[in-house]
Design a protein around this motif. Structure first.
Motif, PDB file in Angstrom:
ATOM      1  N   GLY A 419      84.136  43.869  71.316  1.00  0.00           N
ATOM      2  CA  GLY A 419      83.074  44.563  70.595  1.00  0.00           C
ATOM      3  C   GLY A 419      83.638  45.718  69.801  1.00  0.00           C
ATOM      4  O   GLY A 419      84.724  46.213  70.099  1.00  0.00           O
ATOM      5  N   HIS A 420      82.930  46.089  68.752  1.00  0.00           N
ATOM      6  CA  HIS A 420      83.332  47.248  67.978  1.00  0.00           C
ATOM      7  C   HIS A 420      82.090  47.872  67.364  1.00  0.00           C
ATOM      8  O   HIS A 420      81.059  47.216  67.248  1.00  0.00           O
ATOM      9  N   GLY A 421      82.190  49.125  66.977  1.00  0.00           N
ATOM     10  CA  GLY A 421      81.029  49.772  66.375  1.00  0.00           C
ATOM     11  C   GLY A 421      81.341  51.202  65.996  1.00  0.00           C
ATOM     12  O   GLY A 421      82.429  51.712  66.276  1.00  0.00           O
ATOM     13  N   LEU A 422      80.389  51.830  65.328  1.00  0.00           N
ATOM     14  CA  LEU A 422      80.518  53.229  64.968  1.00  0.00           C
ATOM     15  C   LEU A 422      79.454  53.995  65.734  1.00  0.00           C
ATOM     16  O   LEU A 422      78.290  53.599  65.747  1.00  0.00           O
ATOM     17  N   ALA A 423      79.868  55.069  66.407  1.00  0.00           N
ATOM     18  CA  ALA A 423      78.916  55.897  67.138  1.00  0.00           C
ATOM     19  C   ALA A 423      79.119  57.323  66.677  1.00  0.00           C
ATOM     20  O   ALA A 423      80.063  57.980  67.104  1.00  0.00           O
ATOM     21  N   GLY A 424      78.271  57.782  65.766  1.00  0.00           N
ATOM     22  CA  GLY A 424      78.429  59.135  65.238  1.00  0.00           C
ATOM     23  C   GLY A 424      79.774  59.272  64.557  1.00  0.00           C
ATOM     24  O   GLY A 424      80.146  58.461  63.716  1.00  0.00           O
ATOM     25  N   GLY A 425      80.545  60.253  64.970  1.00  0.00           N
ATOM     26  CA  GLY A 425      81.843  60.483  64.352  1.00  0.00           C
ATOM     27  C   GLY A 425      82.950  59.641  64.947  1.00  0.00           C
ATOM     28  O   GLY A 425      84.109  59.890  64.682  1.00  0.00           O
ATOM     29  N   TYR A 426      82.603  58.647  65.748  1.00  0.00           N
ATOM     30  CA  TYR A 426      83.635  57.897  66.456  1.00  0.00           C
ATOM     31  C   TYR A 426      83.613  56.425  66.117  1.00  0.00           C
ATOM     32  O   TYR A 426      82.561  55.842  65.862  1.00  0.00           O
ATOM     33  N   LEU A 427      84.819  55.858  66.137  1.00  0.00           N
ATOM     34  CA  LEU A 427      85.004  54.418  65.988  1.00  0.00           C
ATOM     35  C   LEU A 427      85.243  53.904  67.414  1.00  0.00           C
ATOM     36  O   LEU A 427      86.096  54.433  68.117  1.00  0.00           O
ATOM     37  N   VAL A 428      84.476  52.922  67.824  1.00  0.00           N
ATOM     38  CA  VAL A 428      84.579  52.435  69.197  1.00  0.00           C
ATOM     39  C   VAL A 428      85.041  50.991  69.186  1.00  0.00           C
ATOM     40  O   VAL A 428      84.507  50.175  68.436  1.00  0.00           O
ATOM     41  N   ALA A 429      86.048  50.675  69.976  1.00  0.00           N
ATOM     42  CA  ALA A 429      86.541  49.297  70.051  1.00  0.00           C
ATOM     43  C   ALA A 429      86.774  48.947  71.510  1.00  0.00           C
ATOM     44  O   ALA A 429      87.295  49.762  72.270  1.00  0.00           O
ATOM     45  N   ARG A 430      86.355  47.731  71.875  1.00  0.00           N
ATOM     46  CA  ARG A 430      86.517  47.326  73.269  1.00  0.00           C
ATOM     47  C   ARG A 430      87.166  45.949  73.302  1.00  0.00           C
ATOM     48  O   ARG A 430      86.826  45.072  72.501  1.00  0.00           O
ATOM     49  N   SER A 431      88.088  45.746  74.210  1.00  0.00           N
ATOM     50  CA  SER A 431      88.700  44.422  74.363  1.00  0.00           C
ATOM     51  C   SER A 431      89.411  44.355  75.702  1.00  0.00           C
ATOM     52  O   SER A 431      89.552  45.361  76.394  1.00  0.00           O
ATOM     53  N   GLY A 432      89.847  43.141  76.058  1.00  0.00           N
ATOM     54  CA  GLY A 432      90.646  42.972  77.266  1.00  0.00           C
ATOM     55  C   GLY A 432      89.839  42.499  78.445  1.00  0.00           C
ATOM     56  O   GLY A 432      88.641  42.768  78.542  1.00  0.00           O
ATOM     57  N   THR A 433      90.491  41.764  79.341  1.00  0.00           N
ATOM     58  CA  THR A 433      89.802  41.345  80.551  1.00  0.00           C
ATOM     59  C   THR A 433      90.557  41.832  81.775  1.00  0.00           C
ATOM     60  O   THR A 433      89.971  42.425  82.680  1.00  0.00           O
TER      61      THR A 433
END
Lengths: 506, 160
Positions: A419-433
């Motif tokens: 997943g990825h997205g923008l939250a306010g002033g932040y870039l958020v990225a998630r991955s991995g198991t």
């Protein structure tokens, strides 16, 4: 040695008591080695000669170590000037000078292992933000008194203390909750420590020349029991040892843990039972946080938090990322709360809803997983068929039955995690198991993009985006995002950088 | 939405440079094998056949890859950013904004000097963000490096 461009500041010496520590450590090593050496030498030399030799070695290590260290402490000087911190050491023929500009100093870390603590000393490590430097960019004082260490830390980090600095002080962000220890046994360390314990027993018994006996004794113990039970018992014993080891390690690492914000905008982590550590990160060096959820810890709903900051030392003792850790494994909600407070946000960006990735990303993960799972199966099956050996075919079947479903489960979980997205002033990225990581990176901290697309990805309309940054790992990936959507996301994250190079697809 | 290719190709002479590299890399083992084949009577057929096969592969690569690379490698420097595309089967685009450039290195190996080419490497504060422009005309590379260095010098802060 006064005056000079930085006039006024005095040269100071290291604490002479450091020699005692080295002497004691040398004595400890010598004592540890003395017993096996004595036993080994008694055979060829007789007890008297062996004793003499061992005693000589002991004295050499303990007294010699202390003497050399004493000379080193005496000959090492440092001073904190207005512009630079300087270290000057002259050891016999070797002369070394090192100086760091004060405005480059990003971190001042204090550590004290048990011996240093008993003598009231600390080791000070002053680091700059150079990403290239190994030893060149850090300056180590081993060791000074605890009060002097604290003074250095305050003086070097508080230079930016403005008039409003006290207002930024909001104290404690997190303190240890002893119940967090429940996440220690499920970390990856436990089985490793278990294996190490068995290896350690074997090694020590070999020193004393009784390894064969240990194996025989173990064999005797299990003579009447079937093989399955032997394997199960040994595994259980190793796991138990691992769990105990993991608990002990956790206590040693995280005891007295406190995360606080100090006046002048410095985050400070203090922790450790035997070795006391104090790690400071300047807040304006912080580019975000990373929530890390290793598989075992994640199954229990917990997460660890690391700092993503520029200029954190990445030396040999940082191999496990413990240097960057702001928080041990804690319940996910607690981690999010602390992340919000660390970043001074009302809600943590790490908890923001993220854009999922296209189904093609799931297909890729399934293909990799099944391919990897079949890697050991196929040779077994081919060999079994070619040589007409039933056992090999059965082994292939059993391996496939175990590996393929777990690989598929991991692949599906990996896809769910993307997943990825923008939250306010932040870039958020998630991955991995196996190691799921959710990184929240300040958009202003992104200093470039690298976009990759393999031939297969192009056919599937996928794209891997990498945000490069000066902080933390240097680059953070968004794996297998939808091509158009990913590009729009990257363009929105850092306005003005990507737009000139985009065109509508025909 | 997709990325448009950068505007500039490497210099035409880069093709010859890459070709020479391929030929040199193949020539060394081919010569060794051929000399051994001349000296060692019993294994002559095998050694010479090996040398021939290697030479054929090397020549094929030298004929094909440089043209191919010339087509896929692209670069562009705007007022805001350095933009580079490489690869085909694993295509990669790298973008570094001007304001974050820390160092600009120009490298000219002996072969590159012979072909009057240069390679410019632009690094940012990230350990993983370097952008490399290969096969540029040496004068163009020098101008570019100077321009980038001026911009870097005028940028305040430490670009992190």
């Amino acid at each position: 040695m006064t005056g000079g461009p930085d006039g006024g500041a005095d040269w100071r010496r290291l604490e002479p008591r450091t020699a005692l520590v080295t002497g004691a450590a040398g004595a400890g090593v010598a004592a540890g080695g003395a017993v096996p050496a004595f036993l080994g030498l008694t055979g060829p030399m007789g007890a008297g000669g062996a004793l003499l030799l061992v005693a000589a070695g002991f004295l050499l290590l303990a007294v010699g170590g202390a003497a050399i260290e004493s000379v080193r402490c005496h000959r090492t000087r440092y001073r904190v000037g207005d512009e630079r911190v300087e270290l000057h050491a002259r050891l016999f023929v070797l002369e070394r000078r090192r100086s760091l500009p004060r405005d480059r100093i990003r971190s001042v870390d204090l550590t004290a292992h048990l011996l240093l603590r008993l003598l009231g000393l600390v080791k000070v490590r002053i680091g700059t933000g150079e990403s290239t430097g190994g030893a060149e960019s850090t300056l180590e004082l081993h060791a000074v008194s605890r009060a002097e260490g604290e003074r250095l830390r305050r003086e070097l980090l508080n230079r930016a203390l403005g008039p409003d600095a006290t207002a930024r002080h909001d104290g404690e962000l997190a303190v240890l909750d002893p119940s967090w220890i429940r996440y220690a046994p499920v970390s990856f360390i436990a089985p490793l420590l278990g294996g190490a314990a068995i290896g350690g027993v074997m090694q020590v018994s070999e020193w004393f020349g009784v390894q064969g006996e240990v194996i025989d004794r173990a064999g005797d113990l299990f003579r009447t029991t079937p093989v399955v039970w032997i394997v199960l018992t040994l595994t259980a014993a190793a796991l138990l040892a691992g769990v105990v080891g993991a608990l002990a390690l956790w206590v040693e690492m995280w005891w007295n843990f406190r995360l606080e914000r100090e006046p002048g905008g410095t985050l400070r982590v203090r922790r450790g039972l035997l070795t006391a550590r104090s790690l400071s990160v300047e807040e304006r060096r912080l580019r975000g946080v990373e929530l890390v959820e290793p598989l075992g810890v994640r199954l229990f709903g917990a997460a660890r938090m690391d700092a993503v900051a520029t200029g954190l030392a990445q030396g040999a003792d940082d191999r496990h990322g413990t240097h960057r850790s702001l928080l041990p494994a804690v319940p996910r909600a607690v981690a999010d709360g602390v992340a919000a407070r660390v970043l001074r946000e009302p809600v943590s960006p790490t908890g923001a809803p993220l854009t999922p990735h296209p189904r093609a990303a799931r297909a890729r993960r399934l293909r990799w997983a099944v391919g990897a799972a079949l890697l050991p199966v196929v040779p077994l099956a081919v060999l079994g068929a070619a040589l007409d050996v039933r056992a090999l075919l059965y082994a292939a079947g059993a391996t496939a039955l175990v590996l393929v479903p777990s690989a598929v489960a991991l692949a599906l979980d990996a896809y769910r995690g993307l997943g990825h997205g923008l939250a306010g002033g932040y870039l958020v990225a998630r991955s991995g198991t196996v190691r799921r990581s959710t990184v929240a990176l300040q958009r202003g901290g992104v200093i470039g993009w690298t976009l990759r697309q393999s031939y297969v990805q192009r056919r599937a309309g996928l794209l891997t985006l990498t945000a490069t940054t000066a902080a933390g790992a240097g680059a953070y990936d968004v794996h297998d995002a939808d091509e158009s959507e990913g590009l729009r996301f990257a363009a929105a994250a850092v306005p003005g950088l990507l737009e000139p190079f985009l065109e509508p697809a025909e | 939405m997709r990325l448009r290719p950068p505007r500039n190709t490497p210099d035409e002479r880069a093709v010859a440079w890459w070709r020479t590299q391929w030929l040199l890399v193949t020539a060394v083992p081919v010569v060794v094998l051929a000399v051994l084949g001349g000296l060692l009577e019993p294994a002559r057929t095998w050694l010479l056949a090996g040398a021939g096969a290697l030479a054929a592969v090397g020549l094929g690569c030298a004929a094909f890859f440089p043209r191919w690379w010339f087509r896929v490698h692209r670069w562009e420097v705007t007022d805001e950013a350095v933009y580079v595309r490489t690869g085909f089967f694993r295509q990669e685009w790298r973008i570094a904004p001007m304001s974050r450039i820390q160092t600009v290195d120009t490298v000219r190996g002996p072969l590159e000097q012979a072909f009057r080419l240069a390679t410019v490497t632009v690094t940012t504060a990230s350990a993983k963000g370097a952008v490399t422009l290969t096969g540029l005309d040496h004068r163009l590379a020098a101008d570019l490096a100077e321009r980038l260095t001026l911009i870097t010098r005028d940028t305040p802060g430490d670009a992190t």
